[in-house]
Design an enzyme around this catalytic site. Structure first.
Site, mmCIF file in Angstrom:
data_model
loop_
_atom_site.group_PDB
_atom_site.id
_atom_site.type_symbol
_atom_site.label_atom_id
_atom_site.label_comp_id
_atom_site.label_asym_id
_atom_site.label_seq_id
_atom_site.Cartn_x
_atom_site.Cartn_y
_atom_site.Cartn_z
ATOM 1 N N LYS A 1 35.083 -23.215 3.331
ATOM 2 C CA LYS A 1 35.233 -23.091 1.875
ATOM 3 C C LYS A 1 35.970 -24.299 1.300
ATOM 4 O O LYS A 1 35.598 -24.829 0.246
ATOM 5 C CB LYS A 1 35.994 -21.807 1.534
ATOM 6 C CG LYS A 1 35.218 -20.526 1.761
ATOM 7 C CD LYS A 1 36.104 -19.318 1.471
ATOM 8 C CE LYS A 1 35.385 -18.010 1.728
ATOM 9 N NZ LYS A 1 36.259 -16.830 1.458
ATOM 10 N N ALA B 1 40.985 -19.783 1.102
ATOM 11 C CA ALA B 1 41.469 -18.693 1.950
ATOM 12 C C ALA B 1 40.326 -17.752 2.280
ATOM 13 O O ALA B 1 39.359 -17.628 1.519
ATOM 14 C CB ALA B 1 42.594 -17.930 1.258
ATOM 15 N N ASP B 2 40.447 -17.102 3.416
ATOM 16 C CA ASP B 2 39.496 -16.052 3.770
ATOM 17 C C ASP B 2 40.246 -14.924 4.460
ATOM 18 O O ASP B 2 41.080 -15.171 5.346
ATOM 19 C CB ASP B 2 38.395 -16.569 4.697
ATOM 20 C CG ASP B 2 37.296 -15.531 4.873
ATOM 21 O OD1 ASP B 2 36.455 -15.406 3.961
ATOM 22 O OD2 ASP B 2 37.291 -14.821 5.891
ATOM 23 N N THR B 3 39.951 -13.697 4.037
ATOM 24 C CA THR B 3 40.636 -12.516 4.557
ATOM 25 C C THR B 3 39.669 -11.648 5.354
ATOM 26 O O THR B 3 38.569 -11.361 4.883
ATOM 27 C CB THR B 3 41.243 -11.695 3.401
ATOM 28 O OG1 THR B 3 42.161 -12.527 2.676
ATOM 29 C CG2 THR B 3 41.968 -10.463 3.917
#
Length: 214
Positions: free
Chosen positions: A63, A85-87
């Site tokens: 990303k 960010a990635d969750t």
């Protein structure tokens, strides 16, 4: 004799590689308003045998790269700090989806009911000079055992839509959490301490605007 004070240098440009209102609100909570939001449209399907940790790290890095490339082509932005960010929510190695369908959300809530799970968020930063940094944050949680009525009511609220694991801790699902070890903002979608440390460590001013002008 009065002494003229020099104006503080302008804050460098910052791009948030996300369209998430939760991540934007968290940054604004600490006095940071990105100059642009550039969500990266990626295939977020886990690769074969990819662990939850690895998935979060890979997607956050991808990303950031995509958003930084878009920003570079926009003359009003150019070289900038790009934060992504990635969750990922998981039970063991089982990765729970970002729910868009009612059946998906119901399945997630029934899996989470009365059980422990983990939330990983990877935060990636690309600096104006092209340096890349990343942090991975883990939070452990346990849900209470959910009744049929609670599951039905939560599904009816619609809060689950687009949420990893089918719930939003900052909303009504907060009443489901009986134990949390680690970062709360990580579960919301952006661990603030780690994101601020990444930015500050690379020269982005974090606390410069905190002082009241009164």
């Amino acid at each position: 004799m009065s002494i003229a004070l020099s104006a503080p240098p302008p804050r460098p440009r910052l791009v948030l590689a996300s369209g998430s209102p939760r991540r934007l609100a968290l940054l604004e909570q600490i006095g940071i308003t990105p100059d642009a939001l550039i969500p990266a449209d990626l295939d977020e399907t886990p690769r074969k045998s990819e662990s939850p940790r690895s998935l979060a790290q890979r997607l956050a890095a991808e990303k950031a790269v995509v958003a930084a490339a878009v920003a570079l082509k926009r003359p009003e932005i150019g070289r900038c700090y790009t934060l992504a960010a990635d969750t990922v929510v998981c039970i063991g190695r089982r990765i729970l989806p970002k729910c868009e369908l009612l059946d998906e959300a119901e399945a997630c809530l029934r899996l989470l009911s009365g059980r422990a799970h983990r939330v990983y968020t990877a935060v990636s930063l690309i600096t104006p000079g092209g340096s890349k940094r990343q942090r991975l944050v883990e939070t452990r949680l346990r849900f209470k055992r959910l009744s049929r009525e609670e599951v039905s009511a939560y599904l009816g609220s619609g809060e689950w839509r687009g949420k990893a694991g089918g719930y939003a801790i900052q909303g009504k699902a907060g009443v489901f959490v009986v134990r949390l070890i680690g970062s709360y903002t990580n579960v919301v979608g952006l661990p603030l301490a780690e994101a601020a440390a990444l930015l500050g460590g690379e020269g982005y001013p974090i606390i410069g605007g905190w002082t009241s002008g009164e």
